[in-house]
Design a protein around this motif. Structure first.
Motif, short mmCIF file in Angstrom:
data_model
loop_
_atom_site.label_atom_id
_atom_site.label_comp_id
_atom_site.label_asym_id
_atom_site.label_seq_id
_atom_site.Cartn_x
_atom_site.Cartn_y
_atom_site.Cartn_z
N SER A 30 6.15 3.48 7.93
CA SER A 30 5.30 3.85 7.35
C SER A 30 5.60 4.94 8.56
CB SER A 30 4.18 3.37 8.20
OG SER A 30 3.57 2.27 7.64
N PHE A 31 5.99 5.14 9.41
CA PHE A 31 6.39 6.55 9.56
C PHE A 31 7.62 7.36 8.77
CE2 PHE A 31 9.42 9.14 12.50
CZ PHE A 31 8.87 10.20 13.14
N HIS A 63 -2.27 7.55 2.65
CA HIS A 63 -1.06 8.19 3.64
C HIS A 63 -1.42 7.12 4.98
CE1 HIS A 63 -0.64 10.93 6.82
NE2 HIS A 63 -0.21 11.76 6.23
N PRO A 64 0.20 6.61 5.32
CA PRO A 64 0.34 5.81 6.30
C PRO A 64 -0.75 6.05 6.87
CG PRO A 64 2.49 7.35 5.39
CD PRO A 64 1.12 8.09 5.51
N GLY A 111 1.00 -1.31 -0.34
CA GLY A 111 0.35 -0.21 0.05
C GLY A 111 1.01 1.23 0.28
N LEU A 112 2.31 1.48 0.99
CA LEU A 112 2.65 2.51 0.55
C LEU A 112 3.27 2.63 -0.07
CD1 LEU A 112 5.02 1.71 3.91
CD2 LEU A 112 3.03 4.16 3.92
N LEU A 152 7.67 10.54 6.67
CA LEU A 152 8.44 11.68 7.07
C LEU A 152 9.64 12.27 5.64
CD1 LEU A 152 11.07 10.84 10.24
CD2 LEU A 152 10.18 13.48 9.37
N ILE A 153 9.81 11.20 4.79
CA ILE A 153 10.46 11.06 3.12
C ILE A 153 8.75 12.01 3.54
CG2 ILE A 153 10.87 10.82 1.22
CD1 ILE A 153 11.84 8.48 2.94
N VAL A 154 7.72 11.98 2.47
CA VAL A 154 7.38 12.86 1.92
C VAL A 154 6.37 13.74 2.17
CG1 VAL A 154 4.38 12.59 1.12
CG2 VAL A 154 5.87 10.33 1.10
#
Lengths: 377, 510
Positions: free
Chosen positions: A217-218, A302-303, A72-73, A222-224
């Motif tokens: 996921s976290f 979104h995570p 999904g991510l 952070l990256i996006v």
């Protein structure tokens, strides 16, 4: 004319609307169960009971959810850049090599936590490389990633069959799979974590990859949303012309995003190979790459949405198996129908109930002043 | 029979919480030209869409010829004799004029009989209203002025007695606009009723008999045009007194900051859009480029900004050359002091789905000021955005609001604040006030003049000739990709208009 959708409070947008969509999907699925001649209420009870009713069920649900969080991510990150990566299936499959090869090589000489680190790098690298080619073709040649990633799924499939049958299979074995890894190639189960909570995950394969999925996921968040690179990805996704205006290197962003997406899909391979089977089998991905598309759609990319959406699909997988066991008329395909309905209502028709819900909330908040800023031109 | 062609009674329309039209009453007299004026977002287009059947009103009645009429769709409107000429033409570009006019009124599967009848009818219409156009010409080969005429003929062919024109002069040269007004006057003489929607006060004064002013979804006043003034209408539109002219002192041009030599640019189809253009912009002056949209101004700006590759030519920024024919880098240009306010803020200048704060760093996202080690410093970005919002009076004051929810004027201020607060040496600006309300126009014009007085070199492109004349210190006119003349901003509109229409430099001066 601007679209007649007014702004809704965040919790309605991200909470109420998906839940309403989901309920409708289940109602329609219930009708199908009724048509088959079974009681939808009993089916629903079996589904929830099977997925959450006992420790082992929870373990299986979360085990499946782990796969879907990764895929999904992967889909979500590509979505943010306006790319539709439907090659998660192939990327995860090839990334199996990044898991299996280090395990075969190091399992008897290294402890599992060393192998785990190598495997995280190995799987994400293989996934990233498998997505690099479609990404590069999209950026430089304009070949659409939807087409190329689908084709790469087939190539991955053939490649892995060849490797499992001719290269990785131990001599003398009849089944297309690697040998079983010894301790160094086995991830610990999570009974130590769930035990104290009073949940006995029993024989379920829930393992450390689940925690890895949460950490990843976290990191994706952070990256996006918190780095320059993520800012560039989102600018590209919303408006390629604005990205050009801002002087962003479009080709580079597309290639890197596809690699990041592939790496995420690749990490999915850790869960079944090093976490459950302790060997690499044919078709170990089992459609998780495609379920990732539905998970990303439902989770609004979104995570925070993807994790519950992945757990929901984990529930459908696990609870669905229980239904087909208890109700012979309902085959496993029924679960595919329910999934299809969820995708239909949560993804393709997600705005169907929006006007009605908007009207309802406008009616509730009738005293509020309308914003002239959003008036139609 | 009454002498009221259309009467609207208590029309009310909401989109969710947005109240686009509230309790609108309007009477349009037969055989008159009735202007409807208001800022962007005042609800003019919504009201006309209700009249034409695109939307249904939540409440209220529409009376056509004194009879209450439920207009449930455009086909009903057409049947009641209401025709509409849209801002963006609804024509099939690769069909002929005749085919477009017949479209939707073909009268049967076999076209032959229909074509013959349509041709005869078109000829009659052309003669009656002096609207000449070649029925066999392909639409995309016609100039916009003629395309608009086809739209009008289309409405007349369907038996329209009431014509609604939505911002009809946006795409026309001044001469074409004048011609359109003559056509409208003639239609009026023939007994047609015309509703003209516009935000240009001058047009209202020039042609209408009566004018209704809308503000924030309400009909605030209706006046006889002869009994009102531009100042009064502007005040009614905005709700407060507005300075219409721009006050500015004499320019003090310094060194050449931006120099363009023999620039040629092709568009994506390979058609040359900018042909051998040379120009200089000095520090402390505003050079305006006048021209009808589509004559190469957009491509010129984009090539200078490094967004579009030029085929040949040279550009120098503060004396040092810039790469324009190879891999140009808009980012590098920004660092060298070039600010770019793009023509199309929706697709280039802003990402509408971003929060205001996110847009306030677009193009400057690599500035170390916005970074904290590996990550974006969200606090610093928001603080910076709120400061800009304060200085540029961007409303509402909420830097976390999605940019799409700001009005056009405030969106433009977000772009201007981002580009101008960087202390650039050269600013290139495209359509600074397109889709911007009157109140914000005043503010934006003042800022541009301030920037000039602070010694910036400014290149301004606008299709609003008034704006070019009000702001520029020198005016260059572009036609068909070339700079066809240079004039002072005091030059008469007629002369500039001729240049914009492609009349040669010397002929225009005569």
């Amino acid at each position: 004319m601007s679209a007649p959708y007014a702004k809704l409070p965040g919790w309605v947008d991200y909470g109420v609307i998906p839940v309403v969509n989901l309920i409708v999907a289940f109602l329609v699925a219930g009708l199908v169960v009724l048509l088959v001649g079974e009681s939808p209420i009993r089916a629903a009870a079996l589904l929830f009971e099977g997925a959450f009713g006992y420790g082992e069920g929870i373990g299986f649900t979360l085990y499946y959810a782990t796969n879907f969080i990764f895929t999904g991510l992967a889909v979500a990150v590509a979505f943010h850049c306006g790319l539709f990566n439907i090659g998660g299936e192939g990327q995860a499959y090839v990334a199996g090599l990044g898991v299996a090869v280090p395990c075969l090589w190091l399992d008897s000489s290294m402890p599992w936590y060393v192998v785990f680190v190598v495997v995280i790098f190995g799987s994400s690298l293989m996934g990233a490389l498998w997505a690099l080619i479609p990404g590069w073709l999209q950026a430089k040649r304009g070949s659409h990633v939807v087409i190329t990633t689908i084709m790469f799924n087939f190539i991955a499939s053939s490649l892995m069959v060849y490797l499992l049958v001719d290269v990785l299979k131990p001599r003398g074995s009849m089944s297309p799979e690697t040998r079983t890894f010894v301790e160094g190639g086995q991830l610990p189960k999570l009974d130590w974590l769930f035990g104290p909570l009073g949940i006995d995950i029993g024989g379920s394969p829930l393992n450390l990859s689940f925690l890895l999925a949460l950490v990843v996921s976290f990191i994706v968040w952070l990256i996006v949303w918190r780095t320059q690179f993520g800012y560039q990805i989102r600018t590209m996704g919303f408006s390629p012309s604005a990205a050009r205006y801002a002087g962003m290197k479009e080709a580079r962003i597309v290639v890197l995003t596809m690699m990041m997406s592939g790496a995420l899909a690749g990490m999915m391979a850790i869960n079944p190979i090093m976490g459950e089977q302790h060997r690499m089998q044919l078709d170990f991905v089992g459609g998780a790459g495609f379920v990732g598309i539905a998970v990303a759609l439902m989770g609004r990319s979104h995570p925070v949405g993807i994790i519950p959406a992945a757990i929901l699909f984990g529930m459908l997988y696990q609870g669905g198996a229980e239904i087909s066991f208890e109700m012979p008329q309902i085959s496993r395909d029924m679960i595919v129908i329910i999934q299809g309905l969820v995708i239909l209502f949560a993804g393709a028709m997600e705005h169907m109930f929006r006007p009605a819900i908007t009207r309802f909330f406008t009616y509730l908040g009738g005293g509020r002043k309308p914003q002239p800023a959003a008036a139609t031109e | 029979m009454s002498d009221i062609a259309i009467e609207l009674k208590g029309i009310d329309k909401s989109f969710g919480p947005v109240h686009a039209n509230r309790d609108i009453n309007l009477e349009v007299r037969k055989g008159t030209i009735h202007g409807i004026i208001g800022e962007n977002g005042a609800g003019k287009s919504t009201l006309m869409s209700i009249l034409y059947g695109f939307y249904q009103a939540d409440r209220g009645d529409i009376l056509v010829d004194g009879k209450k009429t439920g207009i449930t769709g455009p086909s009903v409107a057409i049947a009641r004799g209401i025709g509409m000429v849209h801002q963006h033409f609804m024509l099939v570009e690769n069909f002929t004029v005749l085919e477009n006019i017949m479209l939707g009124a073909e009268e049967g599967q076999i076209l032959n009989a229909g074509i013959t009848r349509a041709r005869a009818e078109l000829k009659r219409l052309e003669e009656e209203y002096a609207l000449e156009v070649d029925p066999d010409a392909i639409i995309e080969e016609l100039p916009v002025g003629l395309q608009q005429r086809v739209e009008i003929l289309k409405a007349l062919y369907r038996g329209a007695d009431i014509l609604i024109l939505d911002e009809p002069t946006g795409v026309l040269t001044p001469a074409e606009a004048d011609h359109l007004f003559r056509i409208l006057a003639q239609l009026k003489e023939q007994g047609k009723t015309i509703i003209l929607i516009t935000h240009k006060l001058r047009e209202i004064m020039a042609i209408t008999d009566e004018v209704s002013v809308m503000r924030r979804g309400e009909m605030v006043a209706t006046r006889k045009t002869a009994e009102t003034s531009v100042e009064e209408l502007a005040e009614l539109m905005v709700g407060r007194r507005v300075l219409l002219g721009v006050e500015k002192g004499k320019a003090n041009p310094g060194e050449v900051m931006l120099s363009v030599r023999n620039l040629t640019v092709r568009d994506s189809r390979g058609v040359p859009m900018v042909k051998d253009v040379s120009l200089d912009v000095r520090a402390g002056e505003i050079v305006g480029i006048a021209g009808v949209a589509g004559n190469g101004q957009s491509e010129l700006l984009q090539a200078i900004a490094g967004i579009r590759r030029a085929e040949k030519g040279e550009v120098a920024l503060s004396g040092s050359p810039v790469e324009v024919t190879g891999e140009a880098d808009p980012n590098e240009l920004r660092h060298r002091g070039l600010a770019h306010v793009p023509e199309d803020r929706h697709h280039m200048g802003l990402v509408l789905k971003f929060e205001e704060a996110e847009n306030s760093i677009l193009g400057y996202h690599d500035d170390p000021h916005y970074l904290k080690s590996l990550f974006l410093d969200i606090e610093a970005i928001r603080a910076d955005a709120s400061q800009k919002a304060e200085r540029y009076d961007i409303r509402p004051r909420d830097v976390r609001l999605k940019t799409a929810n700001f009005s056009g004027g405030n969106q433009q201020k977000i772009v201007l604040a981002r580009e101008m607060e960087r202390d650039p040496s050269v600013i290139i600006i495209g359509q600074p006030t397109r889709g911007v309300d009157v109140g914000a126009i005043e503010f934006i014009h003042k800022r541009i003049i301030e920037m000039r007085d602070a010694g910036k070199a400014i290149l301004l492109v606008s299709v609003e000739l008034d704006e070019i004349r009000a702001l520029s210190d020198r005016v260059l006119v572009m036609f068909d990709g070339r700079v066809v003349g240079e004039r002072s901003p005091e030059t008469s509109e007629g002369e500039l208009g001729l240049l914009m229409a492609g009349v040669t430099d010397r002929e225009a001066a005569e």
